[in-house]
Design a protein around this motif. Structure first.
Motif, PDB file in Angstrom:
ATOM      1  N   LYS A 113      60.624 -40.149  -9.963  1.00  0.00           N
ATOM      2  CA  LYS A 113      61.385 -38.864  -9.775  1.00  0.00           C
ATOM      3  C   LYS A 113      60.601 -37.642 -10.379  1.00  0.00           C
ATOM      4  CE  LYS A 113      65.782 -36.358 -10.420  1.00  0.00           C
ATOM      5  NZ  LYS A 113      67.019 -36.587 -10.825  1.00  0.00           N
ATOM      6  N   ARG A 114      60.629 -37.785 -11.920  1.00  0.00           N
ATOM      7  CA  ARG A 114      59.820 -36.712 -12.325  1.00  0.00           C
ATOM      8  C   ARG A 114      58.372 -36.543 -12.339  1.00  0.00           C
ATOM      9  NH1 ARG A 114      60.620 -34.020 -17.637  1.00  0.00           N
ATOM     10  NH2 ARG A 114      58.477 -33.911 -18.896  1.00  0.00           N
ATOM     11  N   ILE A 115      57.775 -37.506 -12.037  1.00  0.00           N
ATOM     12  CA  ILE A 115      56.238 -37.331 -11.564  1.00  0.00           C
ATOM     13  C   ILE A 115      56.051 -36.624 -10.336  1.00  0.00           C
ATOM     14  CG2 ILE A 115      55.781 -39.745 -10.999  1.00  0.00           C
ATOM     15  CD1 ILE A 115      53.422 -37.483 -13.151  1.00  0.00           C
ATOM     16  N   ARG A 116      56.781 -37.320  -9.471  1.00  0.00           N
ATOM     17  CA  ARG A 116      56.842 -36.644  -8.057  1.00  0.00           C
ATOM     18  C   ARG A 116      56.854 -35.193  -7.993  1.00  0.00           C
ATOM     19  NH1 ARG A 116      58.872 -41.230  -6.500  1.00  0.00           N
ATOM     20  NH2 ARG A 116      61.179 -40.499  -6.738  1.00  0.00           N
ATOM     21  N   HIS A 117      58.071 -34.805  -8.556  1.00  0.00           N
ATOM     22  CA  HIS A 117      58.228 -33.412  -8.781  1.00  0.00           C
ATOM     23  C   HIS A 117      57.167 -32.474  -9.367  1.00  0.00           C
ATOM     24  CE1 HIS A 117      59.802 -29.534 -10.503  1.00  0.00           C
ATOM     25  NE2 HIS A 117      60.485 -29.453  -8.893  1.00  0.00           N
ATOM     26  N   LYS A 118      56.686 -32.944 -10.430  1.00  0.00           N
ATOM     27  CA  LYS A 118      55.514 -32.324 -11.312  1.00  0.00           C
ATOM     28  C   LYS A 118      54.227 -32.279 -10.407  1.00  0.00           C
ATOM     29  CE  LYS A 118      56.897 -32.672 -15.941  1.00  0.00           C
ATOM     30  NZ  LYS A 118      56.649 -31.286 -16.604  1.00  0.00           N
ATOM     31  N   ILE A 119      53.801 -33.399  -9.619  1.00  0.00           N
ATOM     32  CA  ILE A 119      52.752 -33.226  -8.827  1.00  0.00           C
ATOM     33  C   ILE A 119      52.845 -32.584  -7.658  1.00  0.00           C
ATOM     34  CG2 ILE A 119      51.422 -34.740  -7.329  1.00  0.00           C
ATOM     35  CD1 ILE A 119      51.843 -37.118  -9.152  1.00  0.00           C
ATOM     36  N   PHE A 120      54.057 -32.435  -6.927  1.00  0.00           N
ATOM     37  CA  PHE A 120      54.332 -31.661  -5.840  1.00  0.00           C
ATOM     38  C   PHE A 120      54.244 -30.095  -6.054  1.00  0.00           C
ATOM     39  CE2 PHE A 120      57.068 -28.949  -3.149  1.00  0.00           C
ATOM     40  CZ  PHE A 120      56.327 -29.472  -1.859  1.00  0.00           C
ATOM     41  N   SER A 121      55.004 -29.698  -7.350  1.00  0.00           N
ATOM     42  CA  SER A 121      54.991 -28.347  -7.609  1.00  0.00           C
ATOM     43  C   SER A 121      53.766 -27.857  -8.242  1.00  0.00           C
ATOM     44  CB  SER A 121      55.841 -28.440  -9.046  1.00  0.00           C
ATOM     45  OG  SER A 121      55.814 -26.938  -9.539  1.00  0.00           O
ATOM     46  N   HIS A 122      52.764 -28.703  -8.895  1.00  0.00           N
ATOM     47  CA  HIS A 122      51.296 -28.243  -9.099  1.00  0.00           C
ATOM     48  C   HIS A 122      50.475 -28.295  -8.028  1.00  0.00           C
ATOM     49  CE1 HIS A 122      48.231 -27.591 -11.770  1.00  0.00           C
ATOM     50  NE2 HIS A 122      47.249 -28.580 -10.784  1.00  0.00           N
ATOM     51  N   GLY A 123      50.826 -29.012  -7.075  1.00  0.00           N
ATOM     52  CA  GLY A 123      49.915 -28.964  -6.017  1.00  0.00           C
ATOM     53  C   GLY A 123      50.308 -27.928  -4.786  1.00  0.00           C
ATOM     54  N   PHE A 124      51.422 -27.583  -4.793  1.00  0.00           N
ATOM     55  CA  PHE A 124      51.908 -27.017  -3.535  1.00  0.00           C
ATOM     56  C   PHE A 124      52.547 -25.447  -3.925  1.00  0.00           C
ATOM     57  CE2 PHE A 124      51.157 -31.257  -2.104  1.00  0.00           C
ATOM     58  CZ  PHE A 124      50.501 -30.782  -1.458  1.00  0.00           C
ATOM     59  N   LYS A 125      53.142 -25.349  -5.055  1.00  0.00           N
ATOM     60  CA  LYS A 125      53.865 -24.038  -5.462  1.00  0.00           C
ATOM     61  C   LYS A 125      53.100 -22.874  -4.742  1.00  0.00           C
ATOM     62  CE  LYS A 125      56.171 -21.629  -8.953  1.00  0.00           C
ATOM     63  NZ  LYS A 125      56.553 -21.772 -10.496  1.00  0.00           N
ATOM     64  N   ASP A 126      53.718 -21.970  -4.236  1.00  0.00           N
ATOM     65  CA  ASP A 126      53.197 -20.779  -3.890  1.00  0.00           C
ATOM     66  C   ASP A 126      52.163 -20.842  -2.667  1.00  0.00           C
ATOM     67  OD1 ASP A 126      54.927 -19.278  -5.677  1.00  0.00           O
ATOM     68  OD2 ASP A 126      53.357 -19.323  -7.215  1.00  0.00           O
ATOM     69  N   ILE A 127      52.235 -21.819  -1.947  1.00  0.00           N
ATOM     70  CA  ILE A 127      51.404 -22.076  -0.989  1.00  0.00           C
ATOM     71  C   ILE A 127      52.209 -21.853   0.590  1.00  0.00           C
ATOM     72  CG2 ILE A 127      49.913 -23.655   0.639  1.00  0.00           C
ATOM     73  CD1 ILE A 127      48.818 -23.066  -2.281  1.00  0.00           C
ATOM     74  N   PHE A 128      51.650 -21.019   1.280  1.00  0.00           N
ATOM     75  CA  PHE A 128      52.122 -20.847   2.382  1.00  0.00           C
ATOM     76  C   PHE A 128      52.775 -22.056   3.300  1.00  0.00           C
ATOM     77  CE2 PHE A 128      50.135 -16.589   2.132  1.00  0.00           C
ATOM     78  CZ  PHE A 128      51.260 -15.719   2.183  1.00  0.00           C
ATOM     79  N   ALA A 129      54.157 -22.117   3.687  1.00  0.00           N
ATOM     80  CA  ALA A 129      54.422 -23.273   4.346  1.00  0.00           C
ATOM     81  C   ALA A 129      53.889 -23.724   5.801  1.00  0.00           C
ATOM     82  CB  ALA A 129      56.069 -23.125   4.447  1.00  0.00           C
ATOM     83  N   VAL A 130      53.466 -22.600   6.348  1.00  0.00           N
ATOM     84  CA  VAL A 130      53.102 -22.641   7.697  1.00  0.00           C
ATOM     85  C   VAL A 130      51.445 -23.478   7.478  1.00  0.00           C
ATOM     86  CG1 VAL A 130      51.814 -20.369   7.834  1.00  0.00           C
ATOM     87  CG2 VAL A 130      52.333 -21.703   9.760  1.00  0.00           C
ATOM     88  N   ASN A 131      51.010 -23.238   6.607  1.00  0.00           N
ATOM     89  CA  ASN A 131      49.633 -24.100   6.400  1.00  0.00           C
ATOM     90  C   ASN A 131      49.587 -25.306   5.883  1.00  0.00           C
ATOM     91  OD1 ASN A 131      48.301 -21.605   6.668  1.00  0.00           O
ATOM     92  ND2 ASN A 131      48.282 -20.882   4.516  1.00  0.00           N
ATOM     93  N   ILE A 132      50.764 -25.601   5.189  1.00  0.00           N
ATOM     94  CA  ILE A 132      51.013 -26.965   4.599  1.00  0.00           C
ATOM     95  C   ILE A 132      51.597 -27.757   6.083  1.00  0.00           C
ATOM     96  CG2 ILE A 132      52.391 -28.410   3.225  1.00  0.00           C
ATOM     97  CD1 ILE A 132      49.777 -27.174   1.911  1.00  0.00           C
ATOM     98  N   ALA A 133      52.481 -27.008   6.848  1.00  0.00           N
ATOM     99  CA  ALA A 133      53.093 -27.825   7.989  1.00  0.00           C
ATOM    100  C   ALA A 133      51.847 -28.368   8.880  1.00  0.00           C
ATOM    101  CB  ALA A 133      53.973 -26.852   8.467  1.00  0.00           C
TER     102      ALA A 133
END
Length: 194
Positions: free
Chosen positions: A53-73
């Motif tokens: 749980k902890r590592i998933r959140h940290k990896i996701f946050s580092h990889g995707f924070k402040d990225i436009f959702a439409v691009n990731i979608a």
């Protein structure tokens, strides 16, 4: 009618789709810095000193924070259509079809991301409970909505989605300790095999 509950990563797939998606969709710069900044966390996870749980959140946050959702979608749709099929175990898909052919309700219950699981599950007409990503002002915040869908949260998600007594039998499929609570719901629990 029976209920069939499937974990995704390592159960339906032969590998970790979450990590593959991060490497596919996060920018090269974020991956490079993440390897350095998150190395102590990754080592702690491998040594079982911290939780998935902890590592998933940290990896996701580092990889995707402040990225436009439409691009990731858009990347997630491509990942679901073009990459996930190569990761899916044929025997898992056969088991899903076996349940569906019997008229069973089938649900994926996963700590993986809705971004790519939702289109994959929609293609296969499967219900879904998983980690949903938070979007504010069109950008990913790096957080999940609600609790990480692992361990006891898997049980809570299933119990909130279904009246379990309405099903003749419950089947559950998982491959890690994070699936234990899901497997405990089942009359027939399958751990690392079909």
């Amino acid at each position: 009618m029976d209920l069939a509950l499937f974990d995704f990563d390592g159960t339906i797939t032969d590998s970790d789709a979450f990590t593959k998606f991060v490497f596919f969709a996060a920018g090269k710069q974020r991956i490079a810095t993440g390897k350095l900044l998150l190395l102590p966390e990754i080592i702690a996870y491998k040594a079982r000193l911290t939780t998935g749980k902890r590592i998933r959140h940290k990896i996701f946050s580092h990889g995707f924070k402040d990225i436009f959702a439409v691009n990731i979608a858009a990347q997630a749709e491509y990942f679901a259509a073009e990459i996930l099929p190569d990761l899916v175990r044929p025997e898992a898909l056969d088991r899903i079809h076996w349940h569906k052919d019997r008229g069973d309700e089938v649900r994926v219950v996963s700590a993986s991301l809705e971004l790519y699981l939702a289109p994959w599950c929609a293609q296969h007409n499967i219900a879904l409970s998983c980690n949903q990503v938070e979007v504010i002002n069109g950008k990913l915040t790096g957080n999940f909505i609600g609790n990480d869908c692992s361990a006891e949260e898997k049980r809570r998600r299933v119990e909130s989605a279904y009246e379990l007594d309405a099903y003749a039998k419950i089947y559950a499929y998982g491959d890690t300790s994070e699936d234990r609570a899901l497997l405990e719901l089942a009359d027939y629990a399958f751990y690392r095999y079909f």
